[in-house]
Design a protein around this motif. Structure first.
Motif, PDB file in Angstrom:
ATOM      1  N   GLY A 334      65.042  34.507  56.763  1.00 17.31           N
ATOM      2  CA  GLY A 334      66.063  35.272  57.472  1.00 17.31           C
ATOM      3  C   GLY A 334      65.760  35.699  58.889  1.00 17.31           C
ATOM      4  N   SER A 335      64.704  35.186  59.506  1.00 23.13           N
ATOM      5  CA  SER A 335      64.413  35.536  60.898  1.00 23.13           C
ATOM      6  C   SER A 335      63.733  34.354  61.588  1.00 23.13           C
ATOM      7  N   SER A 336      63.834  34.296  62.913  1.00 25.10           N
ATOM      8  CA  SER A 336      63.221  33.205  63.680  1.00 25.10           C
ATOM      9  C   SER A 336      61.714  33.202  63.507  1.00 25.10           C
ATOM     10  N   GLU A 337      61.129  34.377  63.324  1.00 27.55           N
ATOM     11  CA  GLU A 337      59.680  34.472  63.116  1.00 27.55           C
ATOM     12  C   GLU A 337      59.272  33.782  61.810  1.00 27.55           C
ATOM     13  N   LYS A 338      60.055  34.024  60.765  1.00 23.01           N
ATOM     14  CA  LYS A 338      59.760  33.424  59.456  1.00 23.01           C
ATOM     15  C   LYS A 338      59.948  31.911  59.470  1.00 23.01           C
ATOM     16  N   LEU A 339      60.837  31.424  60.339  1.00 15.71           N
ATOM     17  CA  LEU A 339      61.156  30.003  60.353  1.00 15.71           C
ATOM     18  C   LEU A 339      60.159  29.164  61.150  1.00 15.71           C
ATOM     19  N   LYS A 340      59.259  29.819  61.871  1.00 19.12           N
ATOM     20  CA  LYS A 340      58.293  29.080  62.689  1.00 19.12           C
ATOM     21  C   LYS A 340      57.411  28.160  61.860  1.00 19.12           C
ATOM     22  N   SER A 341      57.093  28.593  60.641  1.00 22.22           N
ATOM     23  CA  SER A 341      56.179  27.809  59.810  1.00 22.22           C
ATOM     24  C   SER A 341      56.903  26.854  58.873  1.00 22.22           C
ATOM     25  N   CYS A 342      58.226  26.777  58.957  1.00 19.89           N
ATOM     26  CA  CYS A 342      58.958  25.843  58.079  1.00 19.89           C
ATOM     27  C   CYS A 342      60.070  25.166  58.866  1.00 19.89           C
ATOM     28  N   GLN A 343      59.660  24.328  59.813  1.00 22.73           N
ATOM     29  CA  GLN A 343      60.614  23.653  60.690  1.00 22.73           C
ATOM     30  C   GLN A 343      61.343  22.504  60.000  1.00 22.73           C
ATOM     31  N   GLY A 344      60.671  21.846  59.055  1.00 22.74           N
ATOM     32  CA  GLY A 344      61.282  20.699  58.399  1.00 22.74           C
ATOM     33  C   GLY A 344      61.743  21.008  56.996  1.00 22.74           C
TER      34      GLY A 344
END
Length: 498
Positions: A334-344
């Protein structure tokens, strides 16, 4: 050879494939998330886990001094703790626990009155957590399983002794050792836990032969058996399959796919960031939510959180399952920070398979569930929208499911008022010579009329809609009906399982 459904649909990888099991492993010290959703486990791997549990502790051969279990009955490794450091157990002070037990006993012994007039109080107490000593009995009352058992007295015994369909018996037999192999009830092959699990699942295939057996039913039945005897567990399973999650375990798994679309649409409102990411990665909801929903998170959350979620689920219905899923997705993606490690796509799925223990911790998760403003009205509105889209793109549903009941109150209101308690003996026993009517009214009606009225008052099959507030057919005697049911309930202390 029969094919068993494991909880996968189109794109989910698993619907109708033989050997794919919803395999219930240990709750990982109740601190970290278990294996990936829809993890495929072959017979050798599952047998190895069960064999390891057997070697560590066999209910048939080991003494209590050799077997250590935590407060929930799961085996504890030597030198280990029942709960990992990431998820410390929430200990309720003994005095508070005793007070809650007293309140729940009062509710259970006066259940119809509480359900009719104080349902909100029941909901609040379920949110606080049902006392462990009364959890099994409370689940039976909340689900309507107790009423179902009374309406079908002897039915389970009849199904229990009947020969089952061989095409299901073989699959059920092979699934038994996969269900919570590190719990003391199910640790031994052929132990009483596995025997009861087989009886319950076999009985359901006979009770609903058109549905048969779905592997996701096994962990549901196993959790119930941890809290109640086989017959009671069977009727609670029936209620879950028919009232709470109708269509989930049918052959085509259409209901679970439809709920996946509902979940995804609700996510758009709850967490637009997570919604956008999953949409961009083209990750179908069926890939990550199937096991969550079909097993009611029994294989996903720490065990203390599982029990709290089930307490609320039995009271409030499927919206609790939706809320849990939305909370997990929101706090994982739910945040851009959390998504940094799961790009694919792969990294995203791995993140959903290995959820952060902090967001599954009992106190945090329960508070988030309670505060999330997703109601049954939202779910039903979205259901109509997604059903229309389904028909436009895929045609009519092949398996028509019965309507879904959103919790204990809806189930209670749907049942005709039970008056079985009046049958064994009269509600009122008058001493010799006593008169029921006040003095002076004795001769107002002819004797024939009195007898007719008396007969009407003793009828035992008329529906009484007291729960929804409408006028009853026997209004003057409604309090007596409550009293007779309460007295019946008060004799049921033997239902309590620790």
């Amino acid at each position: 050879m029969a094919k068993s459904r494991a909880g996968g649909g189109e794109g989910g990888g698993g619907g109708g494939e033989e050997g794919r099991a919803v395999a219930s492993g240990p709750p990982n010290g109740m601190g970290s998330a278990p294996r990936a959703p829809l993890a495929e486990e072959d017979d050798e791997g599952a047998a190895g886990a069960a064999g390891e549990a057997d070697s560590r502790s066999s209910l048939g051969g080991s003494s209590d001094s050799e077997r250590r279990v935590d407060k929930f009955g799961f085996l504890v490794a030597d030198g280990g703790e029942g709960a990992g450091p990431e998820a410390p157990l929430e200990e309720v002070p003994l005095e508070v626990l005793r007070q809650r037990e007293s309140k729940w006993l009062d509710m259970l012994n006066n259940w119809d009155k509480w359900m009719a007039k104080k349902h909100k109080k029941i909901r609040l107490r379920c949110q606080k957590g049902i006392p462990p000593s009364l959890r099994g009995r409370a689940w039976q009352y909340l689900s309507g399983g107790k009423v179902k058992l009374e309406q079908n007295a002897g039915k389970f015994d009849e199904l229990d002794v009947a020969p089952g369909d061989p095409k299901w018996l073989d699959v059920i037999e092979r699934d038994l050792h996969r269900q919570f192999p590190f719990h003391e009830m199910f640790v031994s092959r052929g132990g009483h836990g596995q025997q009861d699990l087989f009886r319950v699942l076999k009985a359901y295939t006979l009770f609903r032969p058109e549905e048969g057996y779905c592997q996701a039913q096994a962990p549901i039945a196993a959790v119930l058996l941890m809290h109640m005897p086989a017959e009671q567990a069977f009727w609670c399973l029936v209620q879950i399959c028919e009232k709470y999650l109708p269509g989930y375990y049918s052959e085509k798994l259409e209901a679970i796919q439809l709920d996946g679309e509902i979940l995804f649409s609700l996510l758009h409102k709850v967490s637009p960031v997570a919604y956008k990411h999953l949409n961009k990665q083209k990750i179908d909801p069926i890939l990550y939510m199937t096991e969550w929903f079909m097993c009611a998170f029994s294989r996903t959350l720490p065990w203390s959180s599982v029990l709290r979620v089930w307490d609320m689920f039995f009271c409030e219905g499927v919206k609790i399952i939706f809320r849990v899923a939305l909370v997990l997705l929101k706090h994982t993606l739910g945040s851009s920070e959390k998504l940094k490690s799961c790009q694919g796509q792969y990294e995203t799925m791995e993140r959903l398979r290995a959820l952060n223990p902090k967001i599954m911790q009992e106190t945090f998760l329960v508070q988030e569930i309670i505060e999330l403003p997703v109601t049954e009205r939202h779910i039903e509105r979205e259901h109509l929208i997604q059903l229309k889209k389904w028909k436009e793109t895929r045609g009519e549903l092949q398996c028509k499911s019965p309507p879904r009941f959103h919790g204990a109150k809806a189930i209670s209101d749907s049942e005709p008022y039970s008056r079985k308690a009046l049958e064994p003996s009269p509600s009122i026993i008058l001493p010799p010579g006593a008169m029921l009517s006040p003095k002076g009214r004795k001769n107002k009606f002819p004797k024939e009329t009195k007898k007719e009225d008396q007969g009407k008052g003793s009828l035992t099959n008329g529906p009484i809609q007291e729960e929804n507030g409408s006028q009853t057919f026997l209004e003057p005697n409604s309090s007596l009906l409550h009293q007779s049911k309460e007295s019946l309930s008060s004799r049921e202390s033997e239902d309590t399982y620790l």
